[in-house]
Design an enzyme around this catalytic site. Structure first.
Site, PDB file in Angstrom:
ATOM      1  N   GLU A 179       0.854  -1.190   0.000  1.00  0.00           N
ATOM      2  CA  GLU A 179       0.000   0.000   0.000  1.00  0.00           C
ATOM      3  C   GLU A 179       0.888   1.238   0.000  1.00  0.00           C
ATOM      4  OE1 GLU A 179      -3.486  -0.336   2.187  1.00  0.00           O
ATOM      5  OE2 GLU A 179      -3.787   1.809   2.476  1.00  0.00           O
ATOM      6  N   LYS A 299      -4.154  -0.098  13.946  1.00  0.00           N
ATOM      7  CA  LYS A 299      -5.011   0.921  13.339  1.00  0.00           C
ATOM      8  C   LYS A 299      -6.434   0.486  13.646  1.00  0.00           C
ATOM      9  CE  LYS A 299      -6.369   2.809   8.805  1.00  0.00           C
ATOM     10  NZ  LYS A 299      -5.977   2.982   7.394  1.00  0.00           N
ATOM     11  N   GLU A 303     -10.838   4.707   8.989  1.00  0.00           N
ATOM     12  CA  GLU A 303     -11.014   4.352   7.576  1.00  0.00           C
ATOM     13  C   GLU A 303     -11.600   2.950   7.408  1.00  0.00           C
ATOM     14  OE1 GLU A 303      -7.106   5.120   5.868  1.00  0.00           O
ATOM     15  OE2 GLU A 303      -7.743   7.168   5.451  1.00  0.00           O
ATOM     16  N   ARG A 336      -2.357   3.686  16.987  1.00  0.00           N
ATOM     17  CA  ARG A 336      -2.327   4.848  16.094  1.00  0.00           C
ATOM     18  C   ARG A 336      -3.449   5.845  16.384  1.00  0.00           C
ATOM     19  NH1 ARG A 336      -2.765   3.964  10.436  1.00  0.00           N
ATOM     20  NH2 ARG A 336      -1.025   5.221   9.786  1.00  0.00           N
ATOM     21  N   ARG A 348     -11.955  17.585   9.907  1.00  0.00           N
ATOM     22  CA  ARG A 348     -11.170  16.345  10.025  1.00  0.00           C
ATOM     23  C   ARG A 348      -9.857  16.578  10.777  1.00  0.00           C
ATOM     24  NH1 ARG A 348      -8.573  12.716   5.091  1.00  0.00           N
ATOM     25  NH2 ARG A 348      -6.920  11.825   6.381  1.00  0.00           N
ATOM     26  N   ASP A 377      -2.851  14.185   6.702  1.00  0.00           N
ATOM     27  CA  ASP A 377      -2.312  12.932   6.177  1.00  0.00           C
ATOM     28  C   ASP A 377      -1.084  13.135   5.301  1.00  0.00           C
ATOM     29  OD1 ASP A 377      -2.150  10.264   5.662  1.00  0.00           O
ATOM     30  OD2 ASP A 377      -3.702  10.242   4.119  1.00  0.00           O
ATOM     31  N   GLU A 399       4.914   9.417  13.611  1.00  0.00           N
ATOM     32  CA  GLU A 399       4.825   8.619  12.383  1.00  0.00           C
ATOM     33  C   GLU A 399       5.076   9.544  11.206  1.00  0.00           C
ATOM     34  OE1 GLU A 399       1.526   5.792  11.932  1.00  0.00           O
ATOM     35  OE2 GLU A 399       1.379   6.353   9.815  1.00  0.00           O
ATOM     36  N   GLU A 405       3.742   9.141  -0.903  1.00  0.00           N
ATOM     37  CA  GLU A 405       2.364   9.072  -1.393  1.00  0.00           C
ATOM     38  C   GLU A 405       1.899  10.408  -1.975  1.00  0.00           C
ATOM     39  OE1 GLU A 405      -0.262   7.841   1.735  1.00  0.00           O
ATOM     40  OE2 GLU A 405      -2.070   8.186   0.536  1.00  0.00           O
ATOM     41  N   HIS A 533      -4.209  18.436   0.338  1.00  0.00           N
ATOM     42  CA  HIS A 533      -5.181  17.408  -0.022  1.00  0.00           C
ATOM     43  C   HIS A 533      -5.981  17.744  -1.282  1.00  0.00           C
ATOM     44  CE1 HIS A 533      -7.816  13.983   0.778  1.00  0.00           C
ATOM     45  NE2 HIS A 533      -7.050  13.677   1.793  1.00  0.00           N
TER      46      HIS A 533
HETATM   47  C1  BDP Z   1      -3.357   7.265   4.195  1.00  0.00           C
HETATM   48  C2  BDP Z   1      -3.220   6.315   3.077  1.00  0.00           C
HETATM   49  C3  BDP Z   1      -3.862   4.991   3.330  1.00  0.00           C
HETATM   50  C4  BDP Z   1      -3.452   4.489   4.709  1.00  0.00           C
HETATM   51  C5  BDP Z   1      -3.815   5.483   5.754  1.00  0.00           C
HETATM   52  C6  BDP Z   1      -3.275   5.143   7.126  1.00  0.00           C
HETATM   53  O1  BDP Z   1      -3.758   6.906   1.923  1.00  0.00           O
HETATM   54  O2  BDP Z   1      -3.474   4.130   2.303  1.00  0.00           O
HETATM   55  O3  BDP Z   1      -4.066   3.265   4.990  1.00  0.00           O
HETATM   56  O4  BDP Z   1      -3.256   6.731   5.457  1.00  0.00           O
HETATM   57  O5  BDP Z   1      -2.278   5.743   7.501  1.00  0.00           O
HETATM   58  O6  BDP Z   1      -2.245   8.081   4.075  1.00  0.00           O
HETATM   59  O7  BDP Z   1      -3.824   4.315   7.827  1.00  0.00           O
END
Ligand code: BDP
Length: 714
Positions: A179, A299, A303, A336, A348, A377, A399, A405, A533
């Site tokens: 990922e 985690k 999400e 996390r 957010r 993010d 982190e 990305e 973003h």
């Molecule tokens: C985002 C990513 C996703 C990750 C998520 C995470 O797009 O793929 O799973 O964070 O950190 O940056 O859990």
């Protein structure tokens, strides 16, 4: 001896300027052992005539690394001797010595001391540590000095990391995909483990140990339960066995509902005794196979991942239950804080703080909360996360994302050292001036013993490991700055360039200059002045500030930039979402006022009219366009600077960088043009004099699609 030196000089002469017999494909990373120039080779040889000491697995590695390094740099074979002779290197682990030659107190389990001194009347170099792993770190440090051309005859250095856990997080899936990975498939060949342990695993351990990285989370935070089955525990154990002598522990990400998926439990409620018993038994099973297993990374309730909140329990309830399972074995839980919920209408950027701040003081003592560097993010630029400094009773670990990305993925040259430094040096003002993020995570601000920093790895099976030569610098910088948060991005870039290319200042200086400006260039051509973003949906490749129709509001770029006819930016002030109120009052006060907000974060905190005056005197609109222009121009300048290095860089790596810079330039232009086309469609304003119109109409950019973009989970 003389004959050997002669052969060596001949061999070096032939190599300089002549094509090498082996490919410069980047596999050797910063551990390249190539012939040093004659003067450097001579001083390395004079200070490394033999190696004394050490037969444990770790000290054997230290010795072999020195032998291999010195052989590559000087052509000399360095013997292992029992007695001390002039110019020897003595490996001294206090664990194996009654009377250490160099004091090792205060070095901790990982630190080292290197000192040139006289022993039995002979000048030698002592590499000492309180443990064998400390000595290994010292051996790598000595090699770093040798490879960068430092003086080796007068060394007196001590170095110990202030942060205990210095970890890579692999977002690697059990099917071999990664990922947000842009360097090929996963390096973990799960299918053929535990039997087949290819050479890459050892080289991976060497690279990490050379930086002082001491742990690795093997699997994706979006975890599958299967990684906790007996078969996968055996595979993880095989890796742990390989990494152990390098001082590297393994950890696993776990899926909250594993007890249900693997063993049919009815619930995953952390307060259900059957659930706690399952995790305890699972931890016991893991520790049987991996006695020094590090612990779990989780985690949860993020999400779509399950978690304790599904049972109306808190993150602390969940973390503490797992912590109890690993505690008897000395394990830890990294929980996390990257959470935001689809049913929470709040900004957010505020949600992690809102969830976690009230839990301060409720976590068990072997839990550490892992917080991303910023509240959204891993954007090209984010202000530091407001949780840093806000949870004094809870150890927090950093982190960072090493994989890029949002920063150009594999091809853009965007050195992350400057991003790491910017975050670590940010002042939270939590306990007055000087309460930096670095002091929060090294535990010194609040007196925490459990401390950590994690980097989401950019490693894959590509020959160059990281998808590009320059991406290796981000792995390097993460490791070096995790060891020593006081190191500057520039010093680290210099070290890296010297080892990766050549210590010749004519090579190092221009490469470092490119690196140091590169991340700001990406900010400029992607998200200047605090924007964030606004990238393409899902794959996060390329610009898409127009996207507005995704199911969750906070998935849409328009949610973040809020551009309209009047202005642009997210009002996070007291009168807006009040995200500023999550920072220490003295800082919140500054951030509430656009004039006292750092301009680089302006639109993160403020919604401002297009005519707002920037410090330069120009309007916000004109300034925004100028930032976009500047980003593209900086990449063009990098291309020119790189072209000048052609005579000094091997053809293979020169060509890769040249090609990737061309891609970066094209994509920087695309980012600039697409964003300007869109923002202009909203603002209705003319471009400032001298700024070119986008190459295509807005609809052209909107119509682009990238169905097989890498790193994107399907
Ligand atoms: C985002 C990513 C996703 C990750 C998520 C995470 O797009 O793929 O799973 O964070 O950190 O940056 O859990």
């Amino acid at each position: 001896m003389f004959a050997r030196l002669f052969c060596w000089i001949m061999a070096s002469a032939l190599l300089i300027g002549a094509p090498r017999a082996w490919a410069e494909d980047g596999y050797d990373l910063w551990l390249r052992n190539v012939p040093a120039d004659a003067a450097a080779a001579q001083q390395i040889g004079a200070n490394a005539r033999s190696i004394v000491g050490g037969t444990s697995p770790t000290l054997t590695i230290a010795r072999q690394e020195l032998q291999r390094g010195i052989a590559g740099l000087t052509g000399a074979t360095v013997p292992l001797t029992a007695t001390v002779q002039q110019g020897a290197i003595l490996l001294q682990s206090a664990a194996q010595q009654d009377k250490p030659l160099v004091p090792t107190d205060g070095l901790g389990p990982d630190g080292y001391a290197i000192r040139t001194m006289t022993v039995v009347g002979k000048p030698v170099t002592v590499i000492a540590g309180a443990t064998d792993v400390g000595v290994l770190h010292g051996a790598y440090a000595w090699l770093r000095l040798a490879r960068t051309g430092a003086a080796l005859d007068r060394i007196d250095m001590r170095s110990a990391p202030r942060i205990g856990l210095r970890l890579l997080n692999h977002w690697d899936n059990l099917d071999g995909t990664v990922e947000r990975g842009y360097a090929g498939q996963s390096i973990w060949d799960w299918w053929r483990l535990p039997d087949y342990k290819g050479p890459r695993y050892t080289d991976y351990a060497r690279a990490n140990a050379s930086l002082g990285i001491n742990g690795t989370v093997l699997n994706n935070v979006n975890a599958k339960s299967d990684s906790l089955t007996a078969a996968y525990i055996a595979k993880a154990a095989a890796l742990a066995d390989l990494f152990r002598p390098y001082g590297i522990k393994v950890y696993l990400s776990v899926k909250w509902t594993a007890p249900m998926e693997l063993d049919g439990l009815k619930s995953a409620d952390p307060l259900d005794p059957a659930v706690a018993a399952w995790w305890k038994a699972k931890a016991d099973e893991i520790y049987k196979a991996i006695p020094d297993f590090g612990g779990f990374l989780v985690k949860a309730n993020s999400e779509g991942q399950p978690g304790p909140q599904d049972y109306k329990r808190t993150h602390a309830d969940g973390a503490n239950m797992l912590a109890a399972a690993v505690k008897p074995h000395g394990g830890i839980v990294m929980w996390r804080a990257f959470v935001y919920a689809h049913d929470n209408p709040d900004d957010r950027a505020k949600q992690a703080y809102s969830d976690f701040k009230p839990l301060d003081g409720q976590f068990a003592d072997n839990v550490i909360v892992q917080v991303k560097n910023g509240a959204i993010d891993f954007q090209p630029r984010e202000p530091f996360h407001p949780l840093f400094g806000a949870m004094p009773k809870t150890p927090l670990m950093m982190e960072f994302q090493i994989t890029k990305e949002y920063l150009g993925q594999s091809t853009h040259l965007t050195y992350l050292g400057t991003l790491f430094e910017e975050t670590l040096k940010s002042d939270t003002l939590a306990k007055g001036k000087g309460s930096t993020v670095a002091k929060v995570i090294d535990g010194s601000l609040e007196g925490h013993k459990l401390t950590g920093i994690a980097g989401v790895a950019n490693i894959g099976v590509d020959r160059d490991w990281s998808g590009s030569i320059f991406n290796q610098a981000d792995w390097y910088a993460f490791g070096r700055m995790a060891w020593d948060t006081d190191l500057t991005a520039e010093a680290v870039a210099r070290e890296w360039a010297a080892q990766t290319f050549s210590p010749d200042p004519r090579v190092v200086a221009p490469i470092v200059a490119m690196m140091m400006g590169s991340r700001e260039a990406a900010v400029d051509y992607m998200t200047p002045l605090g924007l964030a973003h606004i990238m393409g949906t899902g794959h996060h490749y390329g610009p898409a500030p127009w996207v507005s129709e995704l199911a969750r509001p906070e998935w849409n770029p328009v949610y973040y930039h809020k551009a309209d006819k009047q202005g642009i930016g997210f009002d996070r002030t007291r009168t807006g979402s009040n995200a500023t109120g999550q920072y220490a009052p003295a800082l919140a006060k500054l951030l509430d006022n656009p004039k006292t907000t750092p301009e680089r974060e302006l639109l993160w905190f403020h919604h401002l009219p297009w005519d707002y005056r920037l410090q330069s005197g120009e309007t916000l609109w004109d300034g925004l366009i100028h930032h976009y222009d500047r980003g593209v121009e900086t990449v063009a300048a990098m291309q020119r600077d790189w072209a000048k290095l052609k005579p000094q860089v091997d053809a293979e790596r020169f060509a890769q960088v040249e090609t990737f810079l061309a891609i970066q330039h094209r994509e920087a232009q695309w980012w600039r043009d697409a964003c300007i086309a869109y923002f202009q469609s909203v603002s209705g304003r003319p471009l400032p004099a001298g700024s070119a119109a986008p190459a295509h109409p807005l609809d052209w950019y909107k119509a682009l699609s990238f169905p097989y973009a890498p790193g994107h989970p399907k």
